[in-house]
Design an enzyme around this catalytic site. Structure first.
Site, short mmCIF file in Angstrom:
data_model
loop_
_atom_site.label_atom_id
_atom_site.label_comp_id
_atom_site.label_asym_id
_atom_site.label_seq_id
_atom_site.Cartn_x
_atom_site.Cartn_y
_atom_site.Cartn_z
N GLN A 1 -12.21 -10.96 -34.69
CA GLN A 1 -11.57 -9.72 -35.11
C GLN A 1 -10.80 -9.11 -33.94
O GLN A 1 -9.66 -8.64 -34.10
CB GLN A 1 -12.61 -8.72 -35.63
CG GLN A 1 -12.03 -7.43 -36.14
CD GLN A 1 -11.13 -7.62 -37.34
OE1 GLN A 1 -11.31 -8.54 -38.12
NE2 GLN A 1 -10.13 -6.77 -37.47
N HIS B 1 -7.04 -9.95 -33.01
CA HIS B 1 -5.90 -9.51 -33.82
C HIS B 1 -5.04 -8.51 -33.07
O HIS B 1 -3.82 -8.53 -33.17
CB HIS B 1 -6.38 -8.83 -35.11
CG HIS B 1 -6.65 -9.79 -36.23
ND1 HIS B 1 -5.68 -10.58 -36.78
CD2 HIS B 1 -7.79 -10.11 -36.89
CE1 HIS B 1 -6.20 -11.33 -37.74
NE2 HIS B 1 -7.48 -11.07 -37.83
N GLU C 1 -13.80 -2.95 -43.17
CA GLU C 1 -12.96 -3.94 -43.85
C GLU C 1 -13.77 -5.22 -44.08
O GLU C 1 -13.83 -5.74 -45.18
CB GLU C 1 -11.76 -4.21 -42.95
CG GLU C 1 -10.73 -5.14 -43.55
CD GLU C 1 -9.63 -5.48 -42.53
OE1 GLU C 1 -9.79 -5.16 -41.33
OE2 GLU C 1 -8.62 -6.08 -42.94
N HIS C 2 -14.40 -5.74 -43.01
CA HIS C 2 -15.23 -6.94 -43.09
C HIS C 2 -16.66 -6.57 -42.72
O HIS C 2 -16.89 -6.00 -41.65
CB HIS C 2 -14.77 -8.00 -42.09
CG HIS C 2 -13.32 -8.32 -42.17
ND1 HIS C 2 -12.38 -7.70 -41.37
CD2 HIS C 2 -12.63 -9.19 -42.96
CE1 HIS C 2 -11.17 -8.17 -41.66
NE2 HIS C 2 -11.29 -9.08 -42.62
N ASP D 1 -10.79 -15.14 -44.24
CA ASP D 1 -9.39 -14.92 -43.86
C ASP D 1 -8.48 -16.01 -44.41
O ASP D 1 -7.31 -15.76 -44.71
CB ASP D 1 -9.24 -14.90 -42.34
CG ASP D 1 -9.73 -13.61 -41.72
OD1 ASP D 1 -9.95 -12.64 -42.47
OD2 ASP D 1 -9.90 -13.56 -40.48
N HIS E 1 2.59 22.32 -79.64
CA HIS E 1 1.64 21.22 -79.86
C HIS E 1 0.92 21.43 -81.20
O HIS E 1 0.80 20.51 -82.00
CB HIS E 1 0.61 21.16 -78.72
CG HIS E 1 1.11 20.55 -77.45
ND1 HIS E 1 2.13 21.09 -76.71
CD2 HIS E 1 0.74 19.42 -76.78
CE1 HIS E 1 2.36 20.34 -75.63
NE2 HIS E 1 1.52 19.32 -75.66
#
Lengths: 428, 428
Positions: B253, B256, B321-322, B355, B414
């Protein structure tokens, strides 16, 4: 109402939304958000005094106010709320989603876990009108999704009170956390939290331009339902449609707002003429006559289509919030409708039926956004998590493909996390 | 990596996102959007020269360029792409949704019609790296949803070329509409259209800050997948987790981006110490060592939890996220996970597996937004329309409830649209 051919209508099509063109409102909205982020409840009290003209002692609606509201509304109203609630529950129950898991050879398990959001906020507009139906339409799907904490915010009137209709609807729906805050300050409080109002994870419900822009700004920090713009009705009618019904339905949309867009698309010259006449005649009798006449003359359109196919293609291009099919074989043509928030079928399914009581949600994508958005639903209040389980050997079998892709993307630490597991002896 | 107790971690929790704090980027982004709205293709060519350093003759990737790309990539790469494609298809096929209809007494029909979006745009980042996996992860769910027109945009390099890996992946996925445009100008072109690039209804795919802010601005005029922020991995580990695996996954991770957040939450002091040592030792060996070390030292956290329950509560609070569960009985604890983009179970299910190749989507909610957002899926590329049909008598039966609510809301047009149908004699 302007009379046009389908081709003329298409050529004169306006860009209804341009999200980059609100710099004046944005500036005020950003100041309000920053104020609430910095000063919390104090900012809310101060801004409510400024915008709603009332200095509040308490932001929360008290139990007494709920009791008072319940006493002040009629039995007839309570019965109508119960009918609407039951129908909304019945329809939306079909939208609940289950987690699922699949097993693949080699002991692989993959899945999708569905979990409700923990806490959501519902914005209910205030001002001159009152929106008890909006309480039900926003709260019930969240409850069906399994959301445990639901917070309502709504602006107080100048007496510091909230509509008894709104409170009675909230009580019937089972929500007793209601705060007297409106505008961008309510959105900011829900998005970021204050001493009194807990931060939520999604904000839903309609509002004015300040509310809409505030929702756009906080989107990303919390989820939002949509950014509502001018709303519309589009009626596709052939020679079988009763013109006085069509006119009445166009007017029901027109009375919302001067910006509302009542559009008739018809294959019949007779219907076009009769609706044109009936619309202005009926408008004279309605309470909100001024708003209706403004909406009809500014945004009203009657489109003459050569064929039903052209009529439907035009409707799909508009992607209307409300689409009424008042044609000979409506169900047979349903498959050709690609863009619409809600589709009302036949001569006895007017928009007002869906607005209040049929069961489907009345929070619908406006201004053409039905091309890419859905009605509010149970799906708006859950989120999904993917689940991935591979045993040792299954990972080994796919290792080469993973490291090939990781290396192509230049991410060698990704490759290493696979290599290190291949080299290991133990299994799990 | 900073070592903290769960309580310390919670107290030091940072606000990762504040969508109201990007005024400098926004100003540049709004100028770019306005430029593309005004000058179309000319603006795209001019902005691509400015930002990517290349003057393009053609925005579209030609058939020749596709062929060249296919020749230049290895068989091994093509095989890896095919494996990934097959697994992504298998998983996402479970997400397709059907229209449904229910009948109620009295001839009432209600339903939910599911329709694919007509046209969507996929943004693929360029620059130094190349993202063929992102092509598959974004294109395949759209295809399964039934989207007919898929447009890819990706910035060219300074030779005016696009990554052959990206083109080969696009070809394998069956997409041949690829434009050499990146940044906010690509988002503007997809949102509003130019002479060459057709307006789409949803824009998906990752990008830098300019892409993310441009997506936020056009949101509402088109749909977007999400506004991606710094991404994270959170590993919940007990004494059974192999520290060298844990370290390798944290590093995958970390590589990145310097802003990436590698977080270990563990109930074991021994694992905490061993991972701390292994992480820095492994980092020395990795190609992207500088990025990894920066990410570890700035954003790396090791949280010592007293109990597994505390560890999981901390993970839910992060909403990562993960999320990797490297604990003794991971499946038994799955129900307690409420907030996570993807959940990786066991010691042989590292993030890199998800991934690239396991099948679930790698486009996941970042920076805590898993509390209210889902992985990209087939559901992102359809929209729903409610369907409502009431016959005459059924409408008559519910008329009183509708008019009571409409009158409470002050909307008498209405009510009139209901009254006029009660008075009519004919039935339909």
């Amino acid at each position: 109402m302007k009379l046009l051919t389908a081709e003329q209508f298409f050529q004169q099509k306006q860009n209804l939304t341009d999200q980059t063109n609100y710099r004046n409102v944005d500036s005020a909205v950003l100041d309000i958000i920053a104020d609430v982020q910095k000063s919390g409840d104090n900012a809310l009290v101060k801004l409510t005094e400024k915008f709603d003209g009332v200095l509040l002692d308490e932001l929360a609606v008290s139990e007494e106010e709920f009791l008072e509201a319940e006493k002040s509304v009629s039995e007839e109203f309570k019965q109508a709320i119960r009918t609407a609630k039951e129908n909304i529950l019945t329809f939306h129950a079909n939208q609940t989603e289950q987690s699922w898991f699949i097993n693949q050879p080699g002991g692989i398990t993959l899945g999708q876990k569905v979990t409700p959001m923990e806490r959501v906020g519902v914005y209910i507009p205030g001002g001159k009108a009152s929106y008890p139906s909006t309480v039900l339409m926003n709260v019930i799907p969240a409850q069906l999704a399994g959301v445990k904490e639901i917070t309502i915010t709504t602006p107080p009137n100048s007496d510091g009170k909230v509509s008894p209709y709104v409170l009675a609807a909230a009580k019937e729906a089972g929500v007793d956390t209601v705060y007297k805050v409106g505008g961008a300050q309510a959105v900011a409080a829900l998005a970021y939290g204050t001493e009194t109002i807990k931060k939520v994870f999604k904000i839903v419900g309609p509002g004015n331009a300040y509310v809409a822009r505030a929702k756009k700004w906080v989107f990303g920090d919390v989820a939002i339902d949509m950014i509502a713009g001018p709303s519309e009705i589009c009626i596709v009618a052939d020679e079988t449609a009763p013109p006085n019904f069509v006119a009445a339905d166009l007017l029901s949309q027109a009375e919302h707002d001067e910006d509302a867009r009542p559009i008739l698309i018809t294959t019949s010259n007779e219907v076009a003429e009769a609706v044109q006449a009936a619309a202005y005649e009926q408008a004279e009798q309605r309470e909100r006559k001024d708003i209706i006449q403004k909406s009809l003359s500014t945004n009203g359109r009657i489109v003459l289509a050569d064929t039903l196919a052209e009529a439907i293609a035009t409707a799909n291009d508009i992607a209307p919030e409300h689409l009424q099919l008042m044609i000979n074989e409506p169900f047979e043509n349903l498959a050709t409708i690609t863009n619409a928030g809600a589709i009302f079928i036949g001569n006895y399914s007017p928009e007002a039926l869906g607005d209040y009581a049929a069961g489907p949600n009345h929070t619908l994508p406006t201004s053409g956004t039905a091309a890419f958005s859905s009605p509010l639903g149970v799906y708006d209040f859950v989120k999904k998590s993917s689940v991935i389980h591979y045993p040792h050997q299954a990972l080994a079998s796919i290792s080469k493909d993973i490291t090939t892709l990781a290396d192509a993307e230049g991410l060698s630490a990704h490759s290493y996390s696979i290599h290190i597991r291949k080299d290991e002896e133990d299994d799990a």
